[in-house]
Each structure stands twice: as structure tokens, then as C-alpha cells.
Scaffold this active site. Structure first.
Site, short mmCIF file in Angstrom:
data_model
loop_
_atom_site.label_atom_id
_atom_site.label_comp_id
_atom_site.label_asym_id
_atom_site.label_seq_id
_atom_site.Cartn_x
_atom_site.Cartn_y
_atom_site.Cartn_z
N THR A 11 0.86 -1.19 0.00
CA THR A 11 0.00 0.00 0.00
C THR A 11 0.89 1.23 0.00
O THR A 11 2.08 1.14 -0.35
CB THR A 11 -1.00 -0.06 1.18
OG1 THR A 11 -1.90 1.05 1.08
CG2 THR A 11 -0.32 -0.02 2.54
N ASN A 12 0.36 2.38 0.33
CA ASN A 12 1.16 3.61 0.32
C ASN A 12 0.75 4.50 1.48
O ASN A 12 -0.14 4.15 2.24
CB ASN A 12 1.03 4.32 -1.03
CG ASN A 12 -0.42 4.66 -1.32
OD1 ASN A 12 -1.03 5.46 -0.62
ND2 ASN A 12 -0.98 4.01 -2.32
N ARG A 13 1.37 5.64 1.61
CA ARG A 13 1.20 6.46 2.81
C ARG A 13 0.01 7.42 2.76
O ARG A 13 -0.16 8.24 3.65
CB ARG A 13 2.49 7.26 3.08
CG ARG A 13 3.61 6.36 3.57
CD ARG A 13 4.87 7.16 3.77
NE ARG A 13 4.67 8.28 4.68
CZ ARG A 13 5.43 9.37 4.69
NH1 ARG A 13 6.42 9.48 3.85
NH2 ARG A 13 5.19 10.34 5.55
#
Ligand code: CTP
Length: 402
Positions: free
Chosen positions: A211-213
Site C-alpha cells: 500500500t502507500n502512505r
């Protein structure tokens, strides 16, 4: 454009229910949102919580029945009733529901409601037996037929110890409902706006994911600003820790593929698409079983995901929908150059570019520093602002295009 509560006169009626103490929190939240809150307490409400509490949080006089017969005499209720943009009675007791249903005016609150011409919103709180009593239900029905909007009650634990329908809806939610009700005649009324938010999650195996931030904060703020402008909002969200704004239709997704399916399904008749989501550009081919240490360090092969904006643009070329498309560009270098190329490649009307390496901008923080780039070559630099203010600036553009 500010939020629809700003400078609105809200007449907050408080009646005799143990939930009356929560009305102080509600009065405080409404005031913080910019509303001018005139509180009217019934005699029994004042036994639970004092007018002084309300005066302290609203900075305005809180009224009781003494004011009905006091110095200003008969004009108090007429003045309050006429000035109100919205009458909100929270909590409303079975007794006050009965009075309102039958047009009685035997205290300051009930005569003020009779003198008002604005929407009436009621948030009941009472014991389960009182709420389900046929008399109360008939009164609720009469008021509903007359156009009153009910918020709750909810199921839950009640002051009596019983569990059932009768619980006061939490003040944050009442605030959201009120904000929503007051926004419906905004400049984007009747227009559907699709907003995406959050970071997609791409599974590696049943336990792990890439995933990402992205926190979803900017996208949720855009959804709120679109609601504030009167739009019908569909919020397509990857998992976040945030509560969706009241009034948005939430479509919960996880992966880029799910987000693409949802965006294509929702934008066929939409006025605008605002893609604030951080969509994965690559995904693994997920393993059916959990990857185990014994089998050694896995090599995770990635494949490209589809570009959602490009897919919507391709369809728009045939159908004309959505009328406007807005993208985001999160860049760590060559901000304007990269954003400009995405604007053109994805055939957008506007792109919101932000430098994710700046401390006061980008992921997780509440502020953002963005530059707006337009299809006609214009560039507009916005100052560091709250994400809610950036969202308002984005919506201003969409309103201006109308
Ligand atoms: N976006 C999209 N579909 C994807 C990836 C991104 O629709 N598969 C959208 C994002 O929601 C955003 C815009 O495209 O509004 C730009 O996203 P970004 O990740 O910055 O751009 P990419 O096209 O992925 O370009 P690059 O990888 O070169 O940065």
C-alpha cells in the site's frame, strides 16, 4: 464559499432528557463551525444543565421560559423564530414531540417553533418504551408528514439500563447532518460529483499487502467541500481511518482494480470526477496461501495496474461524461513538469500538484501546499493551507466552470 453553517442562525432547543448535557457539546461544535447558536431551554432541560453552560460555549444569551414573560415580553419568541435559518431540537423529549405535533405553545420553545418558518430538525432521546409508545410514534409521523427531519434515535444502551431504540445520536453526527441539510441549495445542487480517496491495497498473499502512505485526508476534505457546495457526492474510498462526511454515498474498495470498476460505474452520468486517491501503479499476483519462511525469501513479481483516469478519459471522449476531470500529482521532483505531463496525458481539466517532500504538505499532515495547473495553460499557486481550504479552492474552480 465556506461551510454552510458559517453565520447561520441556528435555534437550538434543548428539552428535558438526560441527554441534555450532550447538547452543550453540540452547541459548542455548531459555534466552532461558525454558526450563531441561540439556545432555548425548557424548564426541565434547565434542571439537567444550566443556561450558563450554553452561554459559555456559544457566547450568546441562552433563553428560558423566564424570557417569555420577562423584559422583552411577547417579542422574544417571534424574534427568535423569524431570525432562525434552522430550528434544531436536540434532545427532543416525548413531551415536546407531543406539543409540536399538536401545535401547542405553552413554553418559550414551543411558541418559538410556531413562530418560525425554517426547517425543523428533531433528534429524539428517551427511553425505549416511551419512543415506541403508539402516542409518540403517531406524533413522530405527524411531524414527519409536516416536513420535520428526524435524526435518530439510535439503538443502544439507555440511561434506564435498558437497551433499545431511544439513544441520542452523537453530537458530531448531528452536526454533520445539520451541515448537510443546510448545504442542499448550494451552487452544485443536483450535480453528481465522484471523489476518490485513500491509498489502494494490493494483496501479496492472504496476510500481506502493498500500500502507500496516503491517509485519505485530502480526498475526504474534497468530498466534504463538494457536499458543502450542494453536490450529490459519491466517495470511492480505499481503507482509511477517517469517518466519511455525512451525506456522501460511500463505496468502499481495496484494490486499484476495484477502484477502477467503481469509478467507471459511477462516472457514466457524473458532472465531475476528482481523483484524490493514491492508486497503486503496480500490483503483485497474489499467492493463494500465506508465503512461508521455510520456502525461502520470495521474489514478488509485479504487474502494472490500469490507469483509471486514462480509462475514464477514453470513455469521456465518446460519451462526454464526466463533464470535468480533476487529478492529483504527488511528486518528489520536477513538480510542475511532471504535473503538466500528467494533465495532458490523462486529458484532465485541472491537476492538483503537490511536492510530497515539503514538510507542511503531502501525506498524513493536515496542511498541504499545492499548485493548480489547468488545461488552458493557467497555473495557480496556493499558499500552505488546511486540506479543507485546499478542497474549497478545488471546488471553487469546479463551480466557476459551471
Ligand atoms: N491515477 C489513476 N490510476 C492509476 C494511478 C494513478 O487514475 N493507476 C490517478 C491518481 O489518482 C492521480 C493521478 O492519476 O489523480 C496521478 O497519479 P500519480 O500516481 O501521481 O501518476 P501516475 O500516472 O501513476 O504517474 P507516475 O507513476 O509517473 O508518477
Amino acid at each position: 464559499m465556506t461551510n454552510p453553517l458559517a453565520n447561520k442562525r441556528i435555534l437550538l432547543g434543548v428539552t428535558g432528557s438526560i441527554a441534555a448535557y450532550k447538547a452543550a457539546d453540540l452547541a459548542s461544535r455548531l459555534t466552532q463551525a461558525g454558526a450563531l447558536v441561540d439556545v432555548v431551554l425548557t424548564e426541565s432541560a434547565a434542571k439537567f444543565v444550566s443556561p450558563l453552560t450554553f452561554q459559555s460555549v456559544t457566547g450568546r444569551k441562552a433563553y428560558t421560559d423566564a424570557d417569555l414573560w420577562g423584559g422583552e415580553g411577547h417579542v422574544t419568541h417571534i424574534g427568535l423564530g423569524h431570525a432562525a435559518d434552522l430550528v434544531l431540537i436536540a434532545p427532543v423529549s416525548a413531551n415536546t414531540l407531543a406539543k409540536l405535533a399538536h401545535g401547542m405553545g405553552d413554553n418559550l420553545l414551543s411558541v418559538t417553533v410556531l413562530a418560525s418558518h425554517c426547517p425543523l430538525v428533531l433528534a429524539p432521546a428517551m427511553d425505549v418504551g416511551m419512543y415506541s409508545h403508539p402516542a409518540t410514534q403517531a406524533n413522530v409521523e405527524i411531524l414527519r408528514q409536516r416536513g420535520a427531519v428526524f435524526i435518530g434515535p439510535e439503538e443502544g444502551r439507555l440511561a434506564s439500563g435498558l437497551v433499545g431504540l431511544g439513544r441520542f445520536v452523537e453530537p458530531a453526527r448531528i452536526l454533520g447532518q445539520t451541515r448537510y441539510l443546510l448545504s442542499r441549495s448550494g451552487p452544485l445542487a443536483g450535480r453528481k460529483i465522484v471523489v476518490t480517496a485513500g491509498g489502494t491495497q494490493e494483496p501479496i498473499d492472504p496476510v500481506r499487502m502493498i500500500t502507500n502512505r496516503s491517509s485519505g485526508k485530502q480526498g475526504y476534505a474534497v468530498a466534504q467541500a463538494a457536499l458543502d457546495a450542494g453536490a450529490e457526492v459519491v466517495l470511492i474510498s480505499a481503507p482509511t481511518a477517517l469517518t466519511p462526511p455525512v451525506g456522501a454515498a460511500l463505496v468502499a474498495v481495496k484494490t486499484a482494480a476495484q477502484m477502477q470498476a467503481a469509478v467507471l460505474a459511477e462516472t457514466g452520468d457524473a458532472y465531475a470526477l476528482i481523483m484524490a486517491a493514491a492508486v497503486a501503479d503496480f500490483r503483485p499476483l497474489p499467492a493463494a496461501q500465506k508465503l512461508k519462511k521455510e520456502t525461502g525469501i520470495p521474489r514478488i513479481e509485479l504487474e502494472a495496474t490500469a490507469d483509471i483516469l486514462a480509462a475514464v478519459s477514453a470513455r469521456k471522449a465518446e460519451t462526454g461524461f464526466p463533464k470535468f476531470m480533476v487529478g492529483f500529482a504527488a511528486e518528489s521532483q520536477d513538480l510542475l513538469k511532471n504535473a503538466q505531463s500528467k494533465l495532458e496525458r490523462k486529458r484532465l481539466d485541472m491537476i492538483v500538484a503537490n511536492d510530497i517532500l515539503a514538510e507542511d504538505a503531502g501525506f498524513e499532515v493536515d496542511t498541504n501546499r499545492v499548485v493548480l495547473l489547468f488545461a488552458d495553460g493557467r497555473i495557480q499557486k496556493l499558499p500552505v493551507q488546511e486540506k479543507s481550504e485546499i478542497a474549497e479552492a478545488i471546488l471553487q474552480q469546479i463551480i466557476a466552470w459551471g
